[in-house]
Design an enzyme around this catalytic site. Structure first.
Site, PDB file in Angstrom:
ATOM      1  N   VAL A   6       0.828  -1.212   0.000  1.00 12.55           N
ATOM      2  CA  VAL A   6       0.000   0.000   0.000  1.00 12.55           C
ATOM      3  C   VAL A   6       0.858   1.256   0.000  1.00 12.55           C
ATOM      4  CG1 VAL A   6      -1.623   1.340   1.408  1.00 12.55           C
ATOM      5  CG2 VAL A   6      -2.007  -1.091   1.043  1.00 12.55           C
ATOM      6  N   ASP A   8      10.477   3.895   6.270  1.00 14.39           N
ATOM      7  CA  ASP A   8      10.240   2.502   6.687  1.00 14.39           C
ATOM      8  C   ASP A   8      11.287   2.130   7.732  1.00 14.39           C
ATOM      9  OD1 ASP A   8       8.485   0.087   5.049  1.00 14.39           O
ATOM     10  OD2 ASP A   8       9.946  -0.536   6.579  1.00 14.39           O
ATOM     11  N   THR A  60      -5.521  -0.665   7.440  1.00 14.42           N
ATOM     12  CA  THR A  60      -6.871  -1.092   7.817  1.00 14.42           C
ATOM     13  C   THR A  60      -6.899  -1.345   9.320  1.00 14.42           C
ATOM     14  OG1 THR A  60      -7.103  -2.109   5.661  1.00 14.42           O
ATOM     15  CG2 THR A  60      -8.678  -2.795   7.360  1.00 14.42           C
ATOM     16  N   GLU A 107      -7.746   2.327   2.395  1.00 21.33           N
ATOM     17  CA  GLU A 107      -7.252   2.021   1.044  1.00 21.33           C
ATOM     18  C   GLU A 107      -8.003   0.809   0.492  1.00 21.33           C
ATOM     19  OE1 GLU A 107      -5.057   3.671  -1.002  1.00 21.33           O
ATOM     20  OE2 GLU A 107      -6.022   2.191  -2.272  1.00 21.33           O
ATOM     21  N   LYS A 111     -14.315   0.334   5.202  1.00 17.97           N
ATOM     22  CA  LYS A 111     -13.266  -0.583   4.735  1.00 17.97           C
ATOM     23  C   LYS A 111     -13.537  -2.018   5.205  1.00 17.97           C
ATOM     24  CE  LYS A 111      -9.492  -2.305   3.250  1.00 17.97           C
ATOM     25  NZ  LYS A 111      -9.279  -2.559   1.844  1.00 17.97           N
ATOM     26  N   GLY A 131     -14.133 -21.475  -6.170  1.00 16.88           N
ATOM     27  CA  GLY A 131     -12.747 -21.956  -6.201  1.00 16.88           C
ATOM     28  C   GLY A 131     -12.351 -22.575  -4.884  1.00 16.88           C
ATOM     29  N   GLY A 164      -7.666 -15.963  -0.033  1.00 13.91           N
ATOM     30  CA  GLY A 164      -6.521 -15.794   0.864  1.00 13.91           C
ATOM     31  C   GLY A 164      -6.066 -14.356   0.774  1.00 13.91           C
ATOM     32  N   CYS A 205      -5.531  -9.405   3.110  1.00 16.48           N
ATOM     33  CA  CYS A 205      -6.643  -8.559   3.563  1.00 16.48           C
ATOM     34  C   CYS A 205      -7.895  -9.327   3.976  1.00 16.48           C
ATOM     35  CB  CYS A 205      -6.995  -7.558   2.469  1.00 16.48           C
ATOM     36  SG  CYS A 205      -5.723  -6.300   2.309  1.00 16.48           S
ATOM     37  N   ARG A 214       0.657 -14.322   1.552  1.00 14.58           N
ATOM     38  CA  ARG A 214       0.040 -14.275   2.874  1.00 14.58           C
ATOM     39  C   ARG A 214      -1.341 -14.945   2.809  1.00 14.58           C
ATOM     40  NH1 ARG A 214       1.227  -8.005   4.332  1.00 14.58           N
ATOM     41  NH2 ARG A 214       1.030  -7.786   2.091  1.00 14.58           N
TER      42      ARG A 214
END
Ligand SMILES: NC(=O)c1ccc[n+]([C@@H]2O[C@H](COP(=O)([O-])OP(=O)(O)OC[C@H]3O[C@@H](n4cnc5c(N)ncnc54)[C@H](O)[C@@H]3O)[C@@H](O)[C@H]2O)c1
Length: 437
Positions: free
Chosen positions: A16, A35, A122, A150, A203, A252, A256, A259, A326
């Site tokens: 993001v 960062d 989030t 976002e 969100k 399916g 995953g 988010c 993830r």
């Protein structure tokens, strides 16, 4: 490049943060990217992009002069008033969101009446209120706060930033909310200007709704398997209804990513912590977990015991066009297969580096045809384009067995059957019915 616009800071340069930074640079802002990962900052300074995201490398390169990469928060505080926060909020063991990185950022802010934190991460509803309370307790009440969730999707993040469906700004009506609205103005997107808690809930509710849609169609698919209907036909028929729409109706082997699983669980926990039992989300989560495991039962139905069987997984990333693994379905699936004694060999066009770290014991092949060599069964896990274009005759002659499980209903069943292989999708009725186009 466009005209000069106000400078901003972006804290956290992951999926993001980096897209947000490069996107605002494209719109004309100088952006200071901060960062704590010194290695990542070094790579970014060298012009390397640490993640795979289509179009991002070009966007960063085009706006290189407007982007500064640093580990020092002070650099952003000196140069910008708006500090976008895009640090991770992974799940804790309890399923709540882990806000430790967010709180680290909050704690590092000095008293100021000219800065604002703009929350892109989030976070649970109420986080903004609690951060404002912390600021007040620490004598930093001059610090403004804006919630600006976002909605970008990995794999199309650059496009999503530049052409958002909507921009949501939750604030207390001070200068900072206006400044964020102004910053997004060139994108000409529908604006939802609201209070902080409602913005936070938009969100979580959006992701929970999309996850619900996926689990819903997966349950329909499972009923289709029992009754002989084809979920692809069912979804087409449903999706043409304006009120339903065709998106997120692809059955399916489960959702995953960084988010959906965590945001659904965070909303469920948030509701629980507030005294409300969110029954629907319990089912969404459970259906998704079972969906990943149903593949194992399908393999056993055709192959019997999986001990010593060579199972090829095509795709490992949680979806195509990303290297993100993830919460990918491949993680659960490969672990279950290994636990049942299978030898798992896998190939992903992009996620190999992540896979090497996350999938111990899984043999990683350099290409799809190498992965299927001598395989007893092939499972499509991630619907990368190159798998849709496979020559199934070549696959058939490389395999030892004949079973192809299409975990995303993305393959050409007729081509697979014509190559002498057997095909099983998700909720696609009987193989015989697919044999007649
Ligand atoms: N990935 C997505 O598709 C997506 C989409 C919408 C919203 N979100 C949300 O955005 C947030 C970020 O997600 P992401 O996928 O970009 O995460 P990420 O893990 O890719 O990136 C987070 C970055 O923050 C850095 N960081 C951690 N603590 C820090 C600190 N104290 N100071 C500075 N940097 C710090 C990390 O080193 C890392 O580079 C999350 O809350 C996520 O839920 C993600």
């Amino acid at each position: 490049m466009s005209q000069q616009r106000p400078p901003i800071g972006v804290i956290g340069t992951g999926y993001v943060g980096l897209v947000t930074a490069a996107g605002f640079a494209e719109l004309g802002s100088d952006v200071v990217c901060v960062d704590i990962d010194a290695d990542k900052i070094e790579r970014l300074r060298r012009g390397e992009i640490p993640i795979y995201e289509p179009g991002l490398e070009e966007l960063v390169a085009r706006n290189r002069e407007r982007l500064t990469f640093t580990t020092r928060l002070e650099d952003a505080l000196e140069r910008a008033r708006l500090l976008f926060v895009a640090v991770g909020t992974p799940p804790t063991y309890s399923g709540d969101a882990d806000l430790s990185a967010v709180h680290q950022v909050v704690a590092a802010m000095p008293p100021s009446d000219r800065h604002a934190l703009v929350m892109k991460s989030t976070v649970p509803v109420g986080t903004g209120a609690s951060i404002k309370r912390i600021f007040a307790e620490q004598g930093k009440d001059g610090f403004s706060y804006v919630s600006c969730p976002e909605f970008l999707k990995e794999g199309s993040a650059v496009k999503d930033f530049l052409h958002p469906d909507r921009v949501v700004v939750g604030d207390d009506g001070d200068w900072a909310g206006d400044a964020v609205v102004e910053l997004y103005a060139p994108l000409d997107a529908p604006l939802v200007r609201t209070d902080i808690s409602s913005a936070e809930m938009v969100k979580l509710a959006s992701n929970a709704f999309l996850a619900t849609k996926i689990s819903f169609i997966n349950e329909i698919a499972n009923v289709c398997e029992e009754t002989g209907a084809d979920v692809m036909e069912v979804a087409r028929g449903m999706g043409l209804d304006d009120r339903i729409g065709p998106k997120f109706l692809q059955a399916g082997i489960g959702f995953g990513g960084s988010c959906f699983p965590k945001d659904v669980s965070a909303l469920k926990q948030l509701a629980g912590n507030s005294g409300y039992h969110f029954q629907l989300l319990n089912a969404v989560i459970e259906v998704n977990e079972l969906q990943k495991r149903r593949v194992v039962a399908k393999l056993q139905k055709h192959l019997g015991s999986l001990v010593g069987k060579r199972i090829a997984l095509l795709g490992l990333a949680f979806k195509p066009e990303t290297d993100d693994m993830r919460e990918a379905s491949s993680l659960v699936l490969s672990a279950r297969l290994q636990a049942d004694g299978a030898h798992v060999v896998a190939y992903d066009p992009i996620a190999e580096e992540q896979a090497r770290r996350l999938l111990p014991g899984v043999e990683l092949a350099p290409g799809a045809l190498d992965a299927v060599q001598d395989a007893d069964a092939v499972v499509l896990v991630t619907e990368w384009q190159e798998f849709k274009e496979l020559d199934w005759r070549e696959v058939a002659s490389a395999m030892r067995g004949t079973l192809v499980i299409d975990g995303r209903n993305a393959l050409d069943a007729h081509a697979i059957l014509a190559a002498g292989l057997s095909y099983e999708g998700v909720g696609r009725g009987t193989v015989a019915s697919l044999a007649t186009p």
